[in-house]
Design a protein around this motif. Structure first.
Motif, mmCIF file in Angstrom:
data_model
loop_
_atom_site.group_PDB
_atom_site.id
_atom_site.type_symbol
_atom_site.label_atom_id
_atom_site.label_comp_id
_atom_site.label_asym_id
_atom_site.label_seq_id
_atom_site.Cartn_x
_atom_site.Cartn_y
_atom_site.Cartn_z
ATOM 1 N N LEU A 31 28.269 19.417 4.834
ATOM 2 C CA LEU A 31 27.669 18.257 5.493
ATOM 3 C C LEU A 31 27.022 17.284 4.505
ATOM 4 C CD1 LEU A 31 27.062 16.773 8.113
ATOM 5 C CD2 LEU A 31 25.031 18.229 8.376
ATOM 6 N N PRO A 32 26.281 17.737 3.496
ATOM 7 C CA PRO A 32 25.731 16.764 2.556
ATOM 8 C C PRO A 32 26.803 15.906 1.883
ATOM 9 C CG PRO A 32 24.618 18.856 2.296
ATOM 10 C CD PRO A 32 25.781 19.091 3.229
ATOM 11 N N LEU A 33 27.930 16.508 1.553
ATOM 12 C CA LEU A 33 29.019 15.733 0.948
ATOM 13 C C LEU A 33 29.604 14.737 1.934
ATOM 14 C CD1 LEU A 33 30.832 18.583 -1.004
ATOM 15 C CD2 LEU A 33 29.264 16.847 -1.917
ATOM 16 N N VAL A 34 29.730 15.143 3.182
ATOM 17 C CA VAL A 34 30.239 14.225 4.215
ATOM 18 C C VAL A 34 29.307 13.030 4.349
ATOM 19 C CG1 VAL A 34 30.673 13.946 6.691
ATOM 20 C CG2 VAL A 34 31.459 16.003 5.520
ATOM 21 N N LEU A 35 28.020 13.298 4.481
ATOM 22 C CA LEU A 35 27.064 12.207 4.679
ATOM 23 C C LEU A 35 27.051 11.254 3.489
ATOM 24 C CD1 LEU A 35 24.142 14.180 6.360
ATOM 25 C CD2 LEU A 35 25.969 12.856 7.454
ATOM 26 N N GLN A 36 27.131 11.789 2.284
ATOM 27 C CA GLN A 36 27.171 10.932 1.090
ATOM 28 C C GLN A 36 28.444 10.098 1.052
ATOM 29 O OE1 GLN A 36 26.040 12.906 -2.690
ATOM 30 N NE2 GLN A 36 25.489 14.612 -1.357
ATOM 31 N N HIS A 37 29.567 10.739 1.324
ATOM 32 C CA HIS A 37 30.865 10.064 1.236
ATOM 33 C C HIS A 37 31.020 9.001 2.326
ATOM 34 C CE1 HIS A 37 35.158 9.484 0.615
ATOM 35 N NE2 HIS A 37 35.341 9.725 1.901
ATOM 36 N N PHE A 50 28.601 7.727 4.595
ATOM 37 C CA PHE A 50 27.522 6.780 4.859
ATOM 38 C C PHE A 50 26.820 6.279 3.598
ATOM 39 C CE2 PHE A 50 27.998 9.479 8.617
ATOM 40 C CZ PHE A 50 28.354 8.508 9.545
ATOM 41 N N GLY A 51 27.209 6.811 2.451
ATOM 42 C CA GLY A 51 26.678 6.324 1.180
ATOM 43 C C GLY A 51 25.528 7.164 0.653
ATOM 44 N N PRO A 52 25.425 7.201 -0.678
ATOM 45 C CA PRO A 52 24.388 8.024 -1.299
ATOM 46 C C PRO A 52 22.967 7.562 -0.986
ATOM 47 C CG PRO A 52 25.797 6.992 -2.964
ATOM 48 C CD PRO A 52 26.338 6.613 -1.641
ATOM 49 N N ALA A 53 22.760 6.265 -0.808
ATOM 50 C CA ALA A 53 21.403 5.777 -0.515
ATOM 51 C C ALA A 53 20.926 6.287 0.847
ATOM 52 C CB ALA A 53 21.359 4.256 -0.567
ATOM 53 N N LEU A 54 21.785 6.201 1.834
ATOM 54 C CA LEU A 54 21.408 6.698 3.167
ATOM 55 C C LEU A 54 21.212 8.211 3.121
ATOM 56 C CD1 LEU A 54 22.279 5.444 6.529
ATOM 57 C CD2 LEU A 54 22.739 7.848 6.169
ATOM 58 N N ARG A 81 19.515 6.208 11.700
ATOM 59 C CA ARG A 81 19.521 5.149 10.680
ATOM 60 C C ARG A 81 20.719 4.223 10.847
ATOM 61 N NH1 ARG A 81 16.213 8.595 8.405
ATOM 62 N NH2 ARG A 81 14.672 7.849 6.928
ATOM 63 N N VAL A 82 21.890 4.807 11.060
ATOM 64 C CA VAL A 82 23.091 3.988 11.246
ATOM 65 C C VAL A 82 22.938 3.115 12.485
ATOM 66 C CG1 VAL A 82 25.572 4.073 11.752
ATOM 67 C CG2 VAL A 82 24.602 5.577 9.999
ATOM 68 N N GLN A 83 22.419 3.673 13.542
ATOM 69 C CA GLN A 83 22.231 2.917 14.783
ATOM 70 C C GLN A 83 21.218 1.791 14.592
ATOM 71 O OE1 GLN A 83 21.184 5.374 18.115
ATOM 72 N NE2 GLN A 83 21.685 3.784 19.584
ATOM 73 N N ALA A 84 20.128 2.057 13.891
ATOM 74 C CA ALA A 84 19.109 1.030 13.664
ATOM 75 C C ALA A 84 19.649 -0.118 12.817
ATOM 76 C CB ALA A 84 17.892 1.654 12.988
ATOM 77 N N ARG A 85 20.527 0.192 11.882
ATOM 78 C CA ARG A 85 21.074 -0.838 10.998
ATOM 79 C C ARG A 85 22.175 -1.652 11.660
ATOM 80 N NH1 ARG A 85 21.017 2.870 5.509
ATOM 81 N NH2 ARG A 85 18.759 2.882 5.384
ATOM 82 N N ASN A 86 22.752 -1.121 12.725
ATOM 83 C CA ASN A 86 23.857 -1.797 13.396
ATOM 84 C C ASN A 86 23.683 -1.669 14.903
ATOM 85 O OD1 ASN A 86 26.238 -3.165 13.734
ATOM 86 N ND2 ASN A 86 27.537 -1.381 13.372
ATOM 87 N N ASP A 111 33.477 10.082 14.982
ATOM 88 C CA ASP A 111 34.803 10.060 14.346
ATOM 89 C C ASP A 111 34.666 9.961 12.824
ATOM 90 O OD1 ASP A 111 36.093 10.245 16.785
ATOM 91 O OD2 ASP A 111 36.628 8.113 16.877
ATOM 92 N N ARG A 112 33.779 9.095 12.370
ATOM 93 C CA ARG A 112 33.557 8.938 10.929
ATOM 94 C C ARG A 112 32.968 10.219 10.342
ATOM 95 N NH1 ARG A 112 29.958 3.928 10.123
ATOM 96 N NH2 ARG A 112 30.270 4.447 7.933
ATOM 97 N N LEU A 113 32.051 10.833 11.064
ATOM 98 C CA LEU A 113 31.398 12.056 10.594
ATOM 99 C C LEU A 113 32.400 13.194 10.432
ATOM 100 C CD1 LEU A 113 28.529 13.286 10.047
ATOM 101 C CD2 LEU A 113 28.566 14.009 12.428
ATOM 102 N N LEU A 114 33.353 13.285 11.343
ATOM 103 C CA LEU A 114 34.308 14.391 11.331
ATOM 104 C C LEU A 114 35.562 14.122 10.488
ATOM 105 C CD1 LEU A 114 34.076 15.337 15.106
ATOM 106 C CD2 LEU A 114 33.065 16.559 13.170
#
Length: 98
Positions: free
Chosen positions: A71-77, A79-83, A45-50, A61-64
């Motif tokens: 992991l769910p908290l990382v992804l929310q924080h 990349f945002g709750p919508a993603l 999704r991130v790649q498709a959007r950018n 780097d952003r993920l870690l």
């Protein structure tokens, strides 16, 4: 173990170790698989959007960066709750849990 040796080329000791891991703690490998699916869906999704500006190293780097949190908290924080909701819906629907 013989099938793993023949099909995957595992040495006998590795095949036995993998079988022991999967049978003694079946939730652990499943957790790895779910995490992999969540990260892959997020990356896609991130790649498709950018597409033009996507950098795999920056993504990781952003993920870690948040450290050792769920992991769910990382992804929310990061990349945002919508993603996160999109990814969660996709992955858990594929797993039959959504």
């Amino acid at each position: 173990a013989q099938r793993m040796q023949a099909t995957l080329g595992f040495p006998h000791s590795q095949a036995l170790g993998e079988l022991a891991w999967y049978t003694r703690a079946p939730g652990t490998p499943m957790g790895y698989a779910v995490g992999w699916a969540l990260i892959l869906a997020t990356r896609q999704r991130v790649q498709a959007r950018n597409a033009a500006g996507f950098d795999l190293r920056d993504f990781h780097d952003r993920l870690l960066a948040p450290g050792s949190i769920g992991l769910p908290l990382v992804l929310q924080h990061v990349f945002g709750p919508a993603l996160w909701r999109e990814v969660q819906d996709e992955v858990f629907a594929l797993a039959g849990a959504g």
